[in-house]
Each structure stands twice: as C-alpha cells, then as structure tokens.
Design a protein around this motif. Structure first.
Motif, PDB file in Angstrom:
ATOM      1  N   LEU A  22     -27.336 114.904-116.734  1.00  0.00           N
ATOM      2  CA  LEU A  22     -26.002 114.705-116.153  1.00  0.00           C
ATOM      3  C   LEU A  22     -25.357 116.041-115.791  1.00  0.00           C
ATOM      4  CD1 LEU A  22     -24.686 111.849-118.463  1.00  0.00           C
ATOM      5  CD2 LEU A  22     -25.373 111.651-116.071  1.00  0.00           C
ATOM      6  N   GLU A  23     -25.501 117.018-116.685  1.00  0.00           N
ATOM      7  CA  GLU A  23     -24.935 118.344-116.405  1.00  0.00           C
ATOM      8  C   GLU A  23     -25.612 119.012-115.214  1.00  0.00           C
ATOM      9  OE1 GLU A  23     -23.199 119.990-120.597  1.00  0.00           O
ATOM     10  OE2 GLU A  23     -25.354 120.223-120.275  1.00  0.00           O
ATOM     11  N   LYS A  24     -26.904 118.804-115.079  1.00  0.00           N
ATOM     12  CA  LYS A  24     -27.666 119.473-114.022  1.00  0.00           C
ATOM     13  C   LYS A  24     -27.517 118.798-112.660  1.00  0.00           C
ATOM     14  CE  LYS A  24     -32.370 120.858-112.843  1.00  0.00           C
ATOM     15  NZ  LYS A  24     -33.782 120.818-113.221  1.00  0.00           N
ATOM     16  N   ILE A  25     -27.450 117.475-112.622  1.00  0.00           N
ATOM     17  CA  ILE A  25     -27.466 116.749-111.357  1.00  0.00           C
ATOM     18  C   ILE A  25     -26.098 116.187-110.972  1.00  0.00           C
ATOM     19  CG2 ILE A  25     -28.416 114.723-110.176  1.00  0.00           C
ATOM     20  CD1 ILE A  25     -31.010 115.246-111.755  1.00  0.00           C
ATOM     21  N   ALA A  26     -25.482 115.448-111.882  1.00  0.00           N
ATOM     22  CA  ALA A  26     -24.240 114.740-111.538  1.00  0.00           C
ATOM     23  C   ALA A  26     -23.059 115.688-111.341  1.00  0.00           C
ATOM     24  CB  ALA A  26     -23.912 113.698-112.607  1.00  0.00           C
ATOM     25  N   ILE A  27     -22.846 116.589-112.271  1.00  0.00           N
ATOM     26  CA  ILE A  27     -21.667 117.459-112.182  1.00  0.00           C
ATOM     27  C   ILE A  27     -21.666 118.280-110.894  1.00  0.00           C
ATOM     28  CG2 ILE A  27     -20.475 119.423-113.239  1.00  0.00           C
ATOM     29  CD1 ILE A  27     -21.128 118.163-115.974  1.00  0.00           C
ATOM     30  N   PRO A  28     -22.760 118.934-110.501  1.00  0.00           N
ATOM     31  CA  PRO A  28     -22.738 119.662-109.227  1.00  0.00           C
ATOM     32  C   PRO A  28     -22.476 118.750-108.029  1.00  0.00           C
ATOM     33  CG  PRO A  28     -24.575 120.418-110.558  1.00  0.00           C
ATOM     34  CD  PRO A  28     -24.003 119.202-111.233  1.00  0.00           C
ATOM     35  N   ASP A  29     -22.945 117.506-108.088  1.00  0.00           N
ATOM     36  CA  ASP A  29     -22.700 116.566-106.994  1.00  0.00           C
ATOM     37  C   ASP A  29     -21.205 116.272-106.868  1.00  0.00           C
ATOM     38  OD1 ASP A  29     -23.451 114.823-104.888  1.00  0.00           O
ATOM     39  OD2 ASP A  29     -23.514 113.114-106.256  1.00  0.00           O
ATOM     40  N   TYR A  30     -20.534 116.063-107.978  1.00  0.00           N
ATOM     41  CA  TYR A  30     -19.087 115.821-107.934  1.00  0.00           C
ATOM     42  C   TYR A  30     -18.357 117.057-107.399  1.00  0.00           C
ATOM     43  CZ  TYR A  30     -20.447 112.201-111.272  1.00  0.00           C
ATOM     44  OH  TYR A  30     -21.072 111.164-111.900  1.00  0.00           O
ATOM     45  N   GLN A  31     -18.752 118.219-107.882  1.00  0.00           N
ATOM     46  CA  GLN A  31     -18.051 119.454-107.534  1.00  0.00           C
ATOM     47  C   GLN A  31     -18.118 119.801-106.053  1.00  0.00           C
ATOM     48  OE1 GLN A  31     -20.021 121.959-110.481  1.00  0.00           O
ATOM     49  NE2 GLN A  31     -18.091 122.159-111.594  1.00  0.00           N
ATOM     50  N   ASP A  34     -14.882 117.745-101.612  1.00  0.00           N
ATOM     51  CA  ASP A  34     -13.492 118.195-101.473  1.00  0.00           C
ATOM     52  C   ASP A  34     -12.562 117.130-102.032  1.00  0.00           C
ATOM     53  OD1 ASP A  34     -14.163 120.590-100.251  1.00  0.00           O
ATOM     54  OD2 ASP A  34     -14.024 119.756 -98.230  1.00  0.00           O
ATOM     55  N   GLY A  35     -11.599 117.553-102.837  1.00  0.00           N
ATOM     56  CA  GLY A  35     -10.659 116.628-103.446  1.00  0.00           C
ATOM     57  C   GLY A  35     -11.038 116.217-104.854  1.00  0.00           C
ATOM     58  N   PHE A  36     -12.197 116.694-105.341  1.00  0.00           N
ATOM     59  CA  PHE A  36     -12.586 116.475-106.735  1.00  0.00           C
ATOM     60  C   PHE A  36     -11.706 117.367-107.606  1.00  0.00           C
ATOM     61  CE2 PHE A  36     -15.161 118.097-110.310  1.00  0.00           C
ATOM     62  CZ  PHE A  36     -15.353 116.908-111.001  1.00  0.00           C
ATOM     63  N   ILE A  55     -15.423 110.134-116.922  1.00  0.00           N
ATOM     64  CA  ILE A  55     -14.140 109.992-116.235  1.00  0.00           C
ATOM     65  C   ILE A  55     -14.049 111.146-115.254  1.00  0.00           C
ATOM     66  CG2 ILE A  55     -11.642 109.812-116.472  1.00  0.00           C
ATOM     67  CD1 ILE A  55     -12.174 109.196-119.491  1.00  0.00           C
ATOM     68  N   THR A  56     -14.031 110.820-113.975  1.00  0.00           N
ATOM     69  CA  THR A  56     -13.860 111.841-112.950  1.00  0.00           C
ATOM     70  C   THR A  56     -12.475 111.690-112.364  1.00  0.00           C
ATOM     71  OG1 THR A  56     -14.984 110.397-111.341  1.00  0.00           O
ATOM     72  CG2 THR A  56     -16.291 112.155-112.354  1.00  0.00           C
ATOM     73  N   TYR A  57     -11.914 112.802-111.928  1.00  0.00           N
ATOM     74  CA  TYR A  57     -10.560 112.828-111.392  1.00  0.00           C
ATOM     75  C   TYR A  57     -10.607 113.267-109.934  1.00  0.00           C
ATOM     76  CZ  TYR A  57      -9.618 112.669-116.363  1.00  0.00           C
ATOM     77  OH  TYR A  57      -9.614 112.310-117.686  1.00  0.00           O
ATOM     78  N   TRP A  58      -9.908 112.516-109.094  1.00  0.00           N
ATOM     79  CA  TRP A  58      -9.961 112.705-107.654  1.00  0.00           C
ATOM     80  C   TRP A  58      -8.549 112.732-107.076  1.00  0.00           C
ATOM     81  CZ3 TRP A  58     -14.955 113.305-106.033  1.00  0.00           C
ATOM     82  CH2 TRP A  58     -15.953 112.880-106.914  1.00  0.00           C
ATOM     83  N   GLU A  59      -8.392 113.460-106.003  1.00  0.00           N
ATOM     84  CA  GLU A  59      -7.091 113.610-105.350  1.00  0.00           C
ATOM     85  C   GLU A  59      -6.502 112.262-104.933  1.00  0.00           C
ATOM     86  OE1 GLU A  59      -6.095 115.675-101.254  1.00  0.00           O
ATOM     87  OE2 GLU A  59      -6.731 117.127-102.787  1.00  0.00           O
ATOM     88  N   ASN A  60      -7.327 111.399-104.338  1.00  0.00           N
ATOM     89  CA  ASN A  60      -6.863 110.086-103.892  1.00  0.00           C
ATOM     90  C   ASN A  60      -8.078 109.194-103.631  1.00  0.00           C
ATOM     91  OD1 ASN A  60      -7.820 110.682-101.194  1.00  0.00           O
ATOM     92  ND2 ASN A  60      -5.951 111.880-100.898  1.00  0.00           N
ATOM     93  N   MET A  61      -7.825 107.968-103.209  1.00  0.00           N
ATOM     94  CA  MET A  61      -8.895 107.007-102.994  1.00  0.00           C
ATOM     95  C   MET A  61      -9.776 107.387-101.803  1.00  0.00           C
ATOM     96  SD  MET A  61      -9.842 104.551-104.878  1.00  0.00           S
ATOM     97  CE  MET A  61      -8.511 103.778-105.750  1.00  0.00           C
ATOM     98  N   GLU A  62      -9.220 108.017-100.789  1.00  0.00           N
ATOM     99  CA  GLU A  62     -10.024 108.441 -99.640  1.00  0.00           C
ATOM    100  C   GLU A  62     -11.088 109.456-100.058  1.00  0.00           C
ATOM    101  OE1 GLU A  62     -10.201 107.140 -96.548  1.00  0.00           O
ATOM    102  OE2 GLU A  62      -8.859 105.657 -97.455  1.00  0.00           O
ATOM    103  N   VAL A  63     -10.742 110.338-100.969  1.00  0.00           N
ATOM    104  CA  VAL A  63     -11.698 111.326-101.480  1.00  0.00           C
ATOM    105  C   VAL A  63     -12.831 110.616-102.222  1.00  0.00           C
ATOM    106  CG1 VAL A  63     -11.977 113.208-103.135  1.00  0.00           C
ATOM    107  CG2 VAL A  63     -10.013 113.186-101.597  1.00  0.00           C
TER     108      VAL A  63
END
Length: 103
Positions: A22-31, A34-36, A55-63
């Motif tokens: 998860l640290e190697k694949i998922a986190i870089p994908d989220y990062q 834009d808007g993460f 739990i991921t945090y995003w600017e808005n639903m469009e992001v």
C-alpha cells in the motif's frame, strides 16, 4: 473537503507485506492527483484477518472523479491486490469533512 473511506482485508500472515504494498503503490497514486489533500491508513488484526481502513482526503467530489472515474463510489483496486485481498468490496464511502484536529 471530502473523505473517501475504503476497507480491505487479508490473511494475518500478509499484514506487514500488504502494508508495504500500500505504501509503495497506493500512496504515490493518490499523491499524483491534483486536489488530493492527505490520507490516514488504519490497520489491525482480528482473529486470522488483517483489516485495512484507508481514509483519503480530497478537495471536492470532482477531484475524486479525476482519481476514481465517473463511478466514484466504486472501489479502486490494483492488479497486485489479487494476491492479497480476501474479498473485493464493491463500494467506498464518502463523507463531508466538517472538522478535523490533529495533535
């Protein structure tokens, strides 16, 4: 801000190995989206199963749609998840974040 919550589970024997994946694949994908805004990974062992709550945090639903696609409530999985997850939950949950404090 919107919180997107995903749950997955593996065998207890794969607890640390899947955490590293998860640290190697998922986190870089989220990062790279834009808007993460950030994330919190939670994990625990219950019996013979290792549970992961993300739990991921995003600017808005469009992001979120930019990250997950138009069917934004559908969980996003990676090919390597087939080697670890005991089941594939179809949906994630979304919540509006109205307060957050870290110490």
């Amino acid at each position: 801000m919107i919180a997107r919550i995903w749950h997955g589970k593996t065998n207890k024997s794969k607890f640390d190995e899947y955490s590293a994946i998860l640290e190697k694949i998922a986190i870089p994908d989220y990062q790279k989206t834009d808007g993460f805004k950030g994330l919190t990974f939670l994990r625990n062992i219950v019996g013979d199963e290792a549970h992961f709550n993300l739990i991921t945090y995003w600017e808005n639903m469009e992001v979120i749609k930019n990250f997950a696609g138009e069917d934004f409530e559908k969980a996003k999985y990676y090919p390597i998840d087939n080697d670890y997850l005991l089941e594939f939950e179809e949906k994630v949950q979304h919540y509006e974040v109205f307060a957050s404090i870290t110490i």
